[in-house]
Design an enzyme around this catalytic site. Structure first.
Site, PDB file in Angstrom:
ATOM      1  N   CYS A  78      45.953  14.668  50.283  1.00 56.78           N
ATOM      2  CA  CYS A  78      45.736  13.220  50.270  1.00 56.78           C
ATOM      3  C   CYS A  78      44.258  12.928  50.552  1.00 56.78           C
ATOM      4  CB  CYS A  78      46.605  12.537  51.332  1.00 56.78           C
ATOM      5  SG  CYS A  78      46.439  10.732  51.320  1.00 56.78           S
ATOM      6  N   CYS A  90      51.435   8.732  55.888  1.00 62.34           N
ATOM      7  CA  CYS A  90      50.599   8.534  54.705  1.00 62.34           C
ATOM      8  C   CYS A  90      50.680   7.071  54.226  1.00 62.34           C
ATOM      9  CB  CYS A  90      51.053   9.474  53.590  1.00 62.34           C
ATOM     10  SG  CYS A  90      50.033   9.347  52.102  1.00 62.34           S
ATOM     11  N   ARG A 127      41.547  11.372  57.458  1.00 64.93           N
ATOM     12  CA  ARG A 127      41.955  12.169  58.622  1.00 64.93           C
ATOM     13  C   ARG A 127      42.509  13.542  58.248  1.00 64.93           C
ATOM     14  NH1 ARG A 127      46.002   7.605  60.491  1.00 64.93           N
ATOM     15  NH2 ARG A 127      46.288   7.714  58.226  1.00 64.93           N
ATOM     16  N   HIS A 154      50.856  14.464  54.346  1.00 67.11           N
ATOM     17  CA  HIS A 154      50.756  14.235  55.790  1.00 67.11           C
ATOM     18  C   HIS A 154      51.685  13.105  56.201  1.00 67.11           C
ATOM     19  CE1 HIS A 154      48.211  10.499  55.655  1.00 67.11           C
ATOM     20  NE2 HIS A 154      47.963  10.955  54.452  1.00 67.11           N
ATOM     21  N   ASP A 178      43.170  10.694  52.364  1.00 73.98           N
ATOM     22  CA  ASP A 178      43.056  10.137  53.714  1.00 73.98           C
ATOM     23  C   ASP A 178      41.933  10.830  54.502  1.00 73.98           C
ATOM     24  OD1 ASP A 178      43.647   9.759  56.628  1.00 73.98           O
ATOM     25  OD2 ASP A 178      45.402   8.694  55.856  1.00 73.98           O
TER      26      ASP A 178
HETATM   27 CO    CO Z   1      47.899   9.836  52.720  1.00 69.80          CO
END
Ligand code: CO
Length: 214
Positions: A42, A101, A46, A98, A44
């Site tokens: 992803c 998400c 993090r 994750h 993302d």
């Molecule tokens: Co995500």
């Protein structure tokens, strides 16, 4: 215009610290890459691929998008898979989602958010496919966690069904596809037991993976 000088400073500090540890690190990398892993994760902020598996530049070929979705008509993702498998000869493709998400969350809610709706539709398809199992989970948080996991399993399956991966297996190239999920709250990875080393593994690995209880 702000030119973010602090990032250049951090970059110089980082490069110097790497050289201190290994004076030929960048010179060696400049000769070429030979990663054994393709990471599909992803976007993302993090979930940075190299950092969470403790690997250095040169160790992982990376593709990230919103909610680690693998679509057969996405030339970007499919080109990455093709290059990684056919040219770099990676031995492992890891689809890593994750918990928490945002893309999966948005797909599990029914309001429209704009351009991204078309992309999230692929995750809504996953939700619909597993609707009865998901409805059996009464706790909202657990149901969301399970959809994050099922999304990984389905996207790993899409990797297995891609022309490039199918061809690699036909020509006996060593290649395994894995489905993992990462927990932002403790920094730990979990193997979703969807490890597929050839077409003969697909059906059984998929069955095991979707049968797991969150
Ligand atoms: Co995500």
């Amino acid at each position: 215009m702000r030119l973010l000088p602090e990032l250049f400073e951090k970059n110089r500090e980082w490069a110097a610290s790497v050289l201190k540890e290994d004076p030929s690190f960048f010179a060696d990398l400049a000769k070429g890459q030979k990663p054994e892993i393709l990471w599909i994760g992803c976007a993302d902020s993090r979930v940075p691929a190299n950092q969470i598996i403790g690997l250095k530049p040169g160790d992982v070929f990376v593709h990230r998008n919103i909610a680690n979705v693998v679509v057969h008509s996405d030339f970007n993702c499919q080109s990455v898979i093709e290059y990684a498998v056919s040219q770099l000869k990676v031995k492992h493709i890891i689809v890593c989602g994750h918990y928490g998400c945002g893309g999966v969350k948005a797909a599990s809610e029914n309001h429209h958010v704009g351009l991204i709706d078309g992309w999230l539709r692929h995750i809504r398809d996953v939700r619909q496919k597993h609707d009865s199992d998901l409805q059996d989970i009464l706790d909202d948080g657990e149901r969301f966690d399970r959809l994050c996991e099922l999304n990984v399993v389905e996207q790993a399956l899409n990797v297995c069904h891609s022309t490039v991966v199918q061809s690699a297996w036909e020509s006996k190239q060593e290649l395994a596809v894995h489905g993992w999920i990462y927990s932002i709250s403790d920094g730990l990875l979990k193997d979703l037991k969807v490890t597929i080393g050839g077409p003969e593994d697909i059906a059984s690995a998929y069955r095991v993976a979707v049968a797991q209880v969150a």
